[in-house]
Design an enzyme around this catalytic site. Structure first.
Site, short mmCIF file in Angstrom:
data_model
loop_
_atom_site.label_atom_id
_atom_site.label_comp_id
_atom_site.label_asym_id
_atom_site.label_seq_id
_atom_site.Cartn_x
_atom_site.Cartn_y
_atom_site.Cartn_z
N ARG A 1 0.86 -1.19 0.00
CA ARG A 1 0.00 0.00 0.00
C ARG A 1 0.89 1.24 0.00
O ARG A 1 2.11 1.15 0.14
CB ARG A 1 -1.00 0.01 1.16
N GLY A 2 0.25 2.40 -0.15
CA GLY A 2 1.00 3.65 -0.26
C GLY A 2 1.10 4.01 -1.73
O GLY A 2 1.46 3.18 -2.56
N ALA A 3 0.77 5.27 -2.04
CA ALA A 3 0.65 5.66 -3.44
C ALA A 3 1.91 5.37 -4.27
O ALA A 3 1.82 4.71 -5.32
CB ALA A 3 0.23 7.12 -3.54
N GLN B 1 -2.45 2.48 9.96
CA GLN B 1 -1.13 2.53 9.33
C GLN B 1 -0.16 3.42 10.12
O GLN B 1 1.05 3.18 10.10
CB GLN B 1 -1.25 3.05 7.89
N ASP C 1 -2.49 10.60 -2.28
CA ASP C 1 -2.81 9.52 -3.21
C ASP C 1 -3.16 10.04 -4.60
O ASP C 1 -3.01 9.33 -5.59
CB ASP C 1 -3.95 8.66 -2.66
N ASN D 1 -6.07 12.05 0.09
CA ASN D 1 -5.16 11.30 0.93
C ASN D 1 -6.01 10.53 1.94
O ASN D 1 -7.24 10.65 1.96
CB ASN D 1 -4.17 12.25 1.63
N LYS D 2 -5.35 9.75 2.74
CA LYS D 2 -6.03 8.89 3.72
C LYS D 2 -7.08 9.67 4.51
O LYS D 2 -6.86 10.80 4.91
CB LYS D 2 -4.98 8.29 4.66
#
Lengths: 357, 357
Positions: free
Chosen positions: B54-56, B206, B247, B256-257
């Site tokens: 995960r993570g852009a 996260q 993201d 974003n998150k």
């Protein structure tokens, strides 16, 4: 269908025959519904510290019950010795949690009778203390319903209202009915169309565990979100109104569960009304925010879900900051719904003081 | 002491000999450090959907690696059949997650070579696709370090800086080093005095699981808080700077998150600078926020901690809303730290477009 004047949930009660405080252990909900009995002061204090009993009005009732329990258990028949023992119990009960002023109110209202009735025999004082403790509990029920009646005026009858709430200011935070959830219950009872977004309320998840449980119990529509989702819902115009409870209201701020301040800022940013629902016993309007101790609780509440033996969610050696409450300035608050009406502080401090008598 | 140019954490890699994508399963951290191998497209897609990767920026790399893996596994030696298979794999990979644009960037950059090299034999196209995938990963490392160099200018050398971050925009969200945490690492490496408050980032934690683990690994001071505590820290003047990842960045908002938008509002309320750290591959500056699909994930992520078999924190029958991202308007953002410099949108869109070439 529940009885119209109650939810069927009775959070705590005093049983004279034991004697003891009968309460729902809120750390076990929603997985398990368990009624417990605290028949000594030590057990009651542990239940308060462990949040088996929590919520500002409920703490006020528990404080009063605690003094009554101490009195009924006392072996002393001579005034001085009885008073010494009660003074000690007062301090023990007051030391359980530092922030909610209702706890101190409940303890001191019952304890105060000892001096007032100093000419009376101890058994009369004991009976008066028990009556006062029961009166606090009975008044709480009436107070919550009065808060509900004033609060329901915020709900238009012609269209649906979606309310955001944080933590649990419900029946489980009081004797029954609730403050913030009492407003929602009263609105629903009056035929208003209402639904609720309940913020889970990390770290101890009172919103996820207790508020959802209460509202499902009462057949009021509820959707659970994480605390971080509230602003996004506001941006999407999905929130009409925010209503939360309070643990202490000073001349300059409202102390409530950590996260309340965030919702107040984001509500103002989105021009959404933000209301507090709280009885007069929550007001400490002579105090200022800087004077109030904000309780810091154990890192384990953040590090583990479901208590120390629960699931670890972070490296065990990481540092944690865990304040239980925050302070929201009155400038962010549209109004405070009390049992006497809706007030705005600091403007209405004289009104509050007059109501307190 | 870690090597000066890296953290020692390598989040994902391509192993040509298998062939397969070697990655750290991030759903198991911090409890378990496990390197896994995805040696077919289905396994890789599951790893992306389950957030094992995960993570852009890491999704961009995984997308490129996925196309390379598909190419190396292909039995086709004839162009048309090879291209048909690759077109299908492209769609399968693109369908894994909808919000982070880097994923599509990585997939399409590698896939695009197939048409560009249509005159070449398939084995040459395969080699070029592998080289392009590896180039995306190598560029990510350089990009993160460049973001770090630009970002460290926000940290004064004469006094300590306390940074708030949300989610994980660290080595684990990239090949290594990180974007938001890359800025913090670069500042620390340059001798700046820095410490971090890491928001746990419900629902998938996260921040609690990954950001704290990374920063402890690098001996950077970190304190874990719940998401709801950030505004209270800001009120206490304990936060100097907010830095988070992204993201997708459209002409009008940063995706974003979930929770990022809240921090942006509360930072503005407290006059605290709020920065995004993101590579150019995160920009989608021709798009508008209203065009972007925000991924809604399973209720079980909110209802249970530690997966479906974890600890239940709410009544199982309660409704849940679980958006994974939110959209923060540029008006709340002080600047976006890219590998080419710090920009403010929409003002600097022409600059971004020029840098993209």
């Amino acid at each position: 269908m529940e009885e119209k004047t109650g939810t069927g949930i009775v959070t705590l009660n005093f049983d004279e025959t034991i004697p003891g405080v009968v309460y729902i252990d809120q750390t076990l909900l929603p997985g398990e519904y368990l009624e417990c009995i605290a028949s000594d002061i030590e057990t009651l204090c542990r239940a308060i510290r462990r949040l088996e009993i929590r919520g500002a009005p409920a703490l006020g009732i528990a404080g009063g019950y605690g003094m009554a329990l101490g009195a009924l258990l006392s072996k002393h028949t001579e005034y001085a010795a009885f008073k010494d023992e009660m003074d000690e119990i007062r301090l023990i009960l007051r030391a359980t949690r530092p922030t909610a002023v209702n706890l101190f109110y409940g303890i001191d209202r019952v304890h105060g009778l000892i001096s007032t009735l100093c000419e009376e025999p101890v058994h009369i004082i004991k009976a008066a203390m028990l009556a006062a403790a029961n009166a606090i509990a009975e008044e709480d029920v009436l107070t919550c319903h009065a808060i509900g009646e004033h609060g329901l005026t915020l709900f238009p009858s012609e269209h649906h209202t979606t309310v955001l709430t944080h933590c649990n200011a419900g029946a489980l935070a009081c004797k029954e009915w609730g403050t913030a959830l009492g407003v929602i219950r009263s609105a629903a009872l009056a035929g208003r169309s209402v639904s609720v977004y309940s913020c889970e309320t990390r770290p101890l998840l009172q919103g996820a565990r207790l508020t959802t449980w209460e509202l499902l119990h009462d057949n009021i529509d509820v959707i659970l979100i994480t605390d971080s989702m509230a602003a996004f819902l506001m941006q999407q115009q999905k929130i009409d109104l925010v209503v939360v409870g309070a643990d202490r209201i000073t001349s300059d701020a409202v102390f409530n569960k950590i996260g309340t301040y965030t919702h107040a800022i984001t509500a103002q940013y989105h021009h959404i009304p933000f209301y507090i629902a709280a009885p007069l016993s929550t007001f400490d309007e002579q105090a200022r925010a800087a004077d109030i101790i904000i309780e810091e609780r154990s890192p384990s509440e953040v590090l583990c879900i479901g208590g120390k033996d629960g699931v670890a969610i972070a490296p065990p050696d990481v540092s944690v900051y865990n304040p239980a409450f925050d302070a929201t300035p009155h400038s962010l608050i549209s109004g405070i719904i009390t049992e006497h009406g809706i007030v705005v502080l600091p403007r209405d401090i004289p009104k509050i003081t007059a109501w307190r008598g």
